[in-house]
Design a protein around this motif. Structure first.
Motif, PDB file in Angstrom:
ATOM      1  N   LYS A 234       0.825  -1.202   0.000  1.00 51.00           N
ATOM      2  CA  LYS A 234       0.000   0.000   0.000  1.00 51.00           C
ATOM      3  C   LYS A 234       0.866   1.261   0.000  1.00 51.00           C
ATOM      4  O   LYS A 234       0.578   2.228  -0.708  1.00 51.00           O
ATOM      5  N   GLN A 235       1.956   1.238   0.786  1.00 50.73           N
ATOM      6  CA  GLN A 235       2.821   2.414   0.896  1.00 50.73           C
ATOM      7  C   GLN A 235       3.594   2.685  -0.385  1.00 50.73           C
ATOM      8  O   GLN A 235       3.754   3.826  -0.800  1.00 50.73           O
ATOM      9  N   SER A 236       4.073   1.618  -1.052  1.00 48.20           N
ATOM     10  CA  SER A 236       4.922   1.815  -2.226  1.00 48.20           C
ATOM     11  C   SER A 236       4.159   1.762  -3.536  1.00 48.20           C
ATOM     12  O   SER A 236       4.709   2.105  -4.584  1.00 48.20           O
ATOM     13  N   GLY A 237       2.899   1.343  -3.523  1.00 49.37           N
ATOM     14  CA  GLY A 237       2.132   1.243  -4.762  1.00 49.37           C
ATOM     15  C   GLY A 237       1.497   2.560  -5.167  1.00 49.37           C
ATOM     16  O   GLY A 237       1.243   3.440  -4.338  1.00 49.37           O
ATOM     17  N   VAL A 238       1.224   2.690  -6.473  1.00 47.55           N
ATOM     18  CA  VAL A 238       0.529   3.883  -6.988  1.00 47.55           C
ATOM     19  C   VAL A 238      -0.932   3.846  -6.558  1.00 47.55           C
ATOM     20  O   VAL A 238      -1.469   4.796  -6.011  1.00 47.55           O
ATOM     21  N   ASP A 239      -1.604   2.752  -6.846  1.00 46.02           N
ATOM     22  CA  ASP A 239      -3.003   2.562  -6.441  1.00 46.02           C
ATOM     23  C   ASP A 239      -3.212   1.048  -6.332  1.00 46.02           C
ATOM     24  O   ASP A 239      -3.840   0.434  -7.189  1.00 46.02           O
ATOM     25  N   PHE A 240      -2.671   0.456  -5.270  1.00 41.61           N
ATOM     26  CA  PHE A 240      -2.682  -1.000  -5.142  1.00 41.61           C
ATOM     27  C   PHE A 240      -3.755  -1.457  -4.155  1.00 41.61           C
ATOM     28  O   PHE A 240      -3.916  -0.873  -3.087  1.00 41.61           O
ATOM     29  N   THR A 241      -4.483  -2.524  -4.554  1.00 42.86           N
ATOM     30  CA  THR A 241      -5.498  -3.119  -3.693  1.00 42.86           C
ATOM     31  C   THR A 241      -5.395  -4.634  -3.758  1.00 42.86           C
ATOM     32  O   THR A 241      -5.219  -5.197  -4.839  1.00 42.86           O
ATOM     33  N   ALA A 242      -5.499  -5.263  -2.592  1.00 38.92           N
ATOM     34  CA  ALA A 242      -5.568  -6.730  -2.537  1.00 38.92           C
ATOM     35  C   ALA A 242      -6.883  -7.124  -1.889  1.00 38.92           C
ATOM     36  O   ALA A 242      -7.254  -6.599  -0.839  1.00 38.92           O
ATOM     37  N   HIS A 243      -7.599  -8.024  -2.551  1.00 34.88           N
ATOM     38  CA  HIS A 243      -8.787  -8.640  -1.961  1.00 34.88           C
ATOM     39  C   HIS A 243      -8.430 -10.072  -1.604  1.00 34.88           C
ATOM     40  O   HIS A 243      -7.680 -10.730  -2.329  1.00 34.88           O
ATOM     41  N   VAL A 244      -8.972 -10.584  -0.499  1.00 38.84           N
ATOM     42  CA  VAL A 244      -8.678 -11.954  -0.062  1.00 38.84           C
ATOM     43  C   VAL A 244      -9.987 -12.697   0.112  1.00 38.84           C
ATOM     44  O   VAL A 244     -10.896 -12.232   0.812  1.00 38.84           O
ATOM     45  N   VAL A 245     -10.091 -13.860  -0.535  1.00 34.75           N
ATOM     46  CA  VAL A 245     -11.239 -14.745  -0.365  1.00 34.75           C
ATOM     47  C   VAL A 245     -10.770 -15.946   0.453  1.00 34.75           C
ATOM     48  O   VAL A 245      -9.947 -16.739  -0.006  1.00 34.75           O
ATOM     49  N   GLY A 246     -11.235 -16.042   1.702  1.00 34.66           N
ATOM     50  CA  GLY A 246     -10.878 -17.162   2.562  1.00 34.66           C
ATOM     51  C   GLY A 246     -11.857 -18.296   2.342  1.00 34.66           C
ATOM     52  O   GLY A 246     -12.997 -18.249   2.803  1.00 34.66           O
ATOM     53  N   PHE A 247     -11.433 -19.315   1.611  1.00 37.37           N
ATOM     54  CA  PHE A 247     -12.322 -20.400   1.201  1.00 37.37           C
ATOM     55  C   PHE A 247     -12.263 -21.532   2.225  1.00 37.37           C
ATOM     56  O   PHE A 247     -11.282 -22.263   2.308  1.00 37.37           O
ATOM     57  N   GLY A 248     -13.317 -21.655   3.024  1.00 40.77           N
ATOM     58  CA  GLY A 248     -13.372 -22.731   4.019  1.00 40.77           C
ATOM     59  C   GLY A 248     -12.548 -22.458   5.259  1.00 40.77           C
ATOM     60  O   GLY A 248     -12.337 -23.360   6.058  1.00 40.77           O
ATOM     61  N   LEU A 249     -12.065 -21.213   5.451  1.00 43.35           N
ATOM     62  CA  LEU A 249     -11.299 -20.881   6.650  1.00 43.35           C
ATOM     63  C   LEU A 249     -12.238 -20.660   7.835  1.00 43.35           C
ATOM     64  O   LEU A 249     -13.368 -20.207   7.669  1.00 43.35           O
ATOM     65  N   THR A 250     -11.751 -20.937   9.036  1.00 41.94           N
ATOM     66  CA  THR A 250     -12.507 -20.587  10.230  1.00 41.94           C
ATOM     67  C   THR A 250     -12.368 -19.091  10.481  1.00 41.94           C
ATOM     68  O   THR A 250     -11.524 -18.412   9.870  1.00 41.94           O
ATOM     69  N   ALA A 251     -13.194 -18.557  11.386  1.00 36.69           N
ATOM     70  CA  ALA A 251     -13.111 -17.130  11.707  1.00 36.69           C
ATOM     71  C   ALA A 251     -11.736 -16.770  12.241  1.00 36.69           C
ATOM     72  O   ALA A 251     -11.162 -15.730  11.897  1.00 36.69           O
ATOM     73  N   ASP A 252     -11.158 -17.655  13.083  1.00 38.73           N
ATOM     74  CA  ASP A 252      -9.849 -17.382  13.652  1.00 38.73           C
ATOM     75  C   ASP A 252      -8.765 -17.403  12.578  1.00 38.73           C
ATOM     76  O   ASP A 252      -7.876 -16.559  12.561  1.00 38.73           O
ATOM     77  N   GLU A 253      -8.865 -18.357  11.648  1.00 36.84           N
ATOM     78  CA  GLU A 253      -7.900 -18.404  10.546  1.00 36.84           C
ATOM     79  C   GLU A 253      -8.056 -17.197   9.641  1.00 36.84           C
ATOM     80  O   GLU A 253      -7.082 -16.637   9.146  1.00 36.84           O
ATOM     81  N   GLY A 254      -9.313 -16.787   9.419  1.00 31.89           N
ATOM     82  CA  GLY A 254      -9.564 -15.646   8.553  1.00 31.89           C
ATOM     83  C   GLY A 254      -8.902 -14.374   9.041  1.00 31.89           C
ATOM     84  O   GLY A 254      -8.422 -13.558   8.242  1.00 31.89           O
ATOM     85  N   LYS A 255      -8.813 -14.200  10.373  1.00 31.91           N
ATOM     86  CA  LYS A 255      -8.176 -12.997  10.924  1.00 31.91           C
ATOM     87  C   LYS A 255      -6.719 -12.895  10.492  1.00 31.91           C
ATOM     88  O   LYS A 255      -6.177 -11.808  10.345  1.00 31.91           O
ATOM     89  N   GLN A 256      -6.077 -14.048  10.298  1.00 29.62           N
ATOM     90  CA  GLN A 256      -4.644 -14.052  10.007  1.00 29.62           C
ATOM     91  C   GLN A 256      -4.323 -13.677   8.572  1.00 29.62           C
ATOM     92  O   GLN A 256      -3.171 -13.396   8.257  1.00 29.62           O
ATOM     93  N   VAL A 257      -5.325 -13.692   7.678  1.00 28.25           N
ATOM     94  CA  VAL A 257      -5.084 -13.267   6.291  1.00 28.25           C
ATOM     95  C   VAL A 257      -5.907 -12.037   5.912  1.00 28.25           C
ATOM     96  O   VAL A 257      -5.613 -11.384   4.921  1.00 28.25           O
ATOM     97  N   ALA A 258      -6.944 -11.736   6.711  1.00 22.61           N
ATOM     98  CA  ALA A 258      -7.785 -10.577   6.397  1.00 22.61           C
ATOM     99  C   ALA A 258      -6.975  -9.283   6.395  1.00 22.61           C
ATOM    100  O   ALA A 258      -7.259  -8.359   5.625  1.00 22.61           O
ATOM    101  N   CYS A 259      -5.941  -9.222   7.253  1.00 21.76           N
ATOM    102  CA  CYS A 259      -5.134  -8.010   7.349  1.00 21.76           C
ATOM    103  C   CYS A 259      -4.444  -7.665   6.033  1.00 21.76           C
ATOM    104  O   CYS A 259      -4.180  -6.497   5.746  1.00 21.76           O
ATOM    105  N   LEU A 260      -4.145  -8.657   5.205  1.00 23.38           N
ATOM    106  CA  LEU A 260      -3.530  -8.395   3.905  1.00 23.38           C
ATOM    107  C   LEU A 260      -4.446  -7.526   3.060  1.00 23.38           C
ATOM    108  O   LEU A 260      -3.994  -6.575   2.410  1.00 23.38           O
ATOM    109  N   ALA A 261      -5.752  -7.849   3.083  1.00 29.24           N
ATOM    110  CA  ALA A 261      -6.714  -7.038   2.338  1.00 29.24           C
ATOM    111  C   ALA A 261      -6.941  -5.685   3.019  1.00 29.24           C
ATOM    112  O   ALA A 261      -6.888  -4.627   2.375  1.00 29.24           O
ATOM    113  N   GLU A 262      -7.172  -5.727   4.335  1.00 25.63           N
ATOM    114  CA  GLU A 262      -7.507  -4.506   5.061  1.00 25.63           C
ATOM    115  C   GLU A 262      -6.385  -3.470   4.988  1.00 25.63           C
ATOM    116  O   GLU A 262      -6.651  -2.270   4.894  1.00 25.63           O
ATOM    117  N   ASN A 263      -5.120  -3.910   5.020  1.00 30.68           N
ATOM    118  CA  ASN A 263      -3.993  -2.969   4.983  1.00 30.68           C
ATOM    119  C   ASN A 263      -3.789  -2.332   3.624  1.00 30.68           C
ATOM    120  O   ASN A 263      -2.975  -1.419   3.479  1.00 30.68           O
TER     121      ASN A 263
END
Length: 548
Positions: A153-182
């Motif tokens: 996000k800091q070094s990109g011109v206009d960069f976005t990442a979306h993450v689809v957690g397929f079959g992840l639990t809520a706890d597992e989802g927290k560990q990859v959701a930050c990639l999208a949120e950041n």
């Protein structure tokens, strides 16, 4: 779970439909690791993913440059098995579908490195770029997806990442959701085939918004004719800048909510055309609605009473511990379609009445019932009652620590069931694995490649401890130029004349961790024939074997 998934995804569609649009250039990063052979409703996840891609790619806007990157599709144990299978291009849907249909699913999950490579292939520091990650597992190659999100996000011109957690639990989802949120992207949790297709529709094929209509001159009218106020309880002070929402609907013939017109926030003032409406006010998990009939020339200042209070939950592992920021806090309140889930210290507005609250930290959980009155604020510490252990492994007693992402740790209850098996409690990967557990006796089953050991331990509430398992193993590195296949066996045959197999590789080189002992190695060079070798593996040592 299915009903919850559909409700959750439908709400995301409702909230994002007004602003979602297809990226100009994007790469789908597909998890092709071995875990995709896992099943949902009796069907492998990889087949569900292929079908969802095939369906959604038919709706991709024609001018979108879309590519496909995959990881874990060529090698079983490599963190560098990442490939741009289809470069970004317009009209690439059929190529992506064909590539996914022919793909093998067998390796690790280097999702962080794959997203970074996709961003670089899109020249994210020079142009707008979007990456859509589809993963059914967590990072297994010792990388930090949260830190990567901030970096891109800091070094990109206009960069976005979306993450689809397929079959992840809520706890597992927290560990990859930050990639999208950041990066300002979306994290969407998909629990079944329908959920995955809806998630892809939002991130890959969302339609571009229609252009705003040209302004039309209107006759003069009052600046605002609708000035609502929201209170927590009857007779309470109006809320200001509270984060509340105003949902405005046309009224249907029977007086119920019809077409949604708009959603506004906080201290809203508006101008409504003459007609019948239903207004819904929401704050946190509480809501209230009432009809409104608007006549020309009139000004309306209705008060909406939420009949709600505020609950502050501070989850703690044990009495006196700090608040656990990763704790799961679930509220089951009157009138809810499904429980509401939050994380860490939670402050939330809830309908007045009996609140059932469950706090989960690791494998420990605690539940409480709290009475909440309208306009009241209740603060509560809830203790899950767990201790924490950090699990590691050594190759040999007093020797080197196993510092590899492939380290597999499973935690079982120590007491065996009547059939001689133990109940698995949780699992993790890599060194320094942290496990929050209720008090009791447990067994850690620690495995690195072909070496496995059981380590019993005990934990008490509020206790922090270390569990170290000694594998009594070493590493065998085989170099066999020209080999098509390498297989490792025990040197000694059993009474039937058979040798136990200890792994294989379809490559010229193979490295694996093995228990101390003697081994036979078989190299198959196809038409050039087979050749054997032997090796001795010692605990805590590296043995290199070359078979020419």
């Amino acid at each position: 779970m299915k009903a919850f998934s559909r409700t959750f995804l439908a709400s995301i569609v409702m909230l994002t439909a007004a602003s979602a649009h297809a990226a100009d250039r994007a790469i789908i990063v597909l998890d092709a690791s071995g875990s995709m052979w896992g099943q949902i409703d009796g069907k492998p996840k990889l087949e569900i993913a292929r079908e969802a891609l095939r369906s959604v790619l038919k709706t991709v806007p024609a001018d979108t440059e879309l590519g496909l990157m995959a990881y874990g599709h060529r090698e079983k144990s490599s963190c560098s098995d990442i490939e741009l299978v289809v470069p970004p291009a317009v009209a690439s849907a059929s190529a992506i579908t064909a590539a996914a249909d022919g793909m093998k699913f067998l390796g690790k999950t280097p999702l962080t490195a794959a997203v970074k490579q996709a961003a670089e292939d899109l020249k994210y520091t020079e142009e707008k770029a979007t990456v859509i990650l589809i993963t059914d597992g967590l990072e297994t190659c010792n990388a930090d997806p949260c830190a990567l999100g901030k970096e891109l996000k800091q070094s990109g011109v206009d960069f976005t990442a979306h993450v689809v957690g397929f079959g992840l639990t809520a706890d597992e989802g927290k560990q990859v959701a930050c990639l999208a949120e950041n990066t300002g992207g979306k994290y969407i949790q998909a629990s079944d085939a329908k959920g995955l297709e809806e998630a892809l529709a939002q991130t890959v094929a969302a339609p571009a918004p229609a252009p705003a209509p040209a302004p039309v001159a209107e006759p003069a009218k009052p600046e605002f004719n609708f000035v609502p106020e929201l209170v927590m309880a009857q007779g309470g002070d109006p809320l200001k800048d509270a984060g509340n929402a105003w949902e405005i609907y046309k009224a249907a013939a029977d007086g119920s909510k019809g077409e949604r017109l708009t959603t506004e926030y906080n201290n809203y003032k508006g101008s409504l055309e003459a007609g019948d409406y239903v207004i819904r006010a929401t704050l946190g998990e509480a809501g209230v609605e009432q009809p409104l009939k608007v006549e020309a020339g009139q000004v309306y200042k209705p008060t909406f009473v939420l009949n709600a209070g505020t609950l502050v939950i501070r989850p703690r592992p044990s009495e006196g511990d700090d608040i656990d920021t990763g704790a799961t806090v679930v509220f089951d309140f009157p009138g809810a379609d499904h429980p509401a889930t939050y994380y860490g210290q939670t402050k939330v507005v809830l309908p007045a009445g009996e609140q059932k609250v469950k706090v989960t930290i690791g494998q420990g959980e605690a539940s409480e019932t709290i009475q909440l009155a309208a306009g009241q604020t209740v603060e509560k510490d809830i203790v899950a009652g767990v201790g924490r252990v950090v699990v590691n492994a050594l190759y040999a007693q007093g020797g080197e620590k196993v510092d590899a992402s492939g380290l597999d740790v499973k935690i079982f209850k120590a007491r065996k069931k009547i059939d001689g098996t133990r109940e698995q409690v949780t699992f993790g990967f890599g060194p320094d694995g942290k496990f929050d557990l209720p008090a009791g006796d447990y067994v850690a089953v620690v495995r690195m490649d072909q070496a496995e050991v059981e380590q019993p331990f005990n934990i008490r509430v509020g206790e922090a401890g270390d569990v170290t398992a000694v594998l009594d193993a070493g590493v065998l590195a085989i170099d066999a130029p020209g080999a098509k296949e390498i297989r490792v066996y025990s040197a000694k045959k059993d009474i039937q004349g058979n040798r136990k197999e200890f792994g294989y590789a379809y490559d010229q080189k193979h490295q694996t961790t093995l228990p101390t002992g003697e081994y036979a190695v078989e190299v198959d060079r196809g038409d050039a024939g087979k050749k054997d070798g032997t090796a001795r593996v010692n605990a805590g040592e590296r043995t290199e074997l070359k078979i020419d």
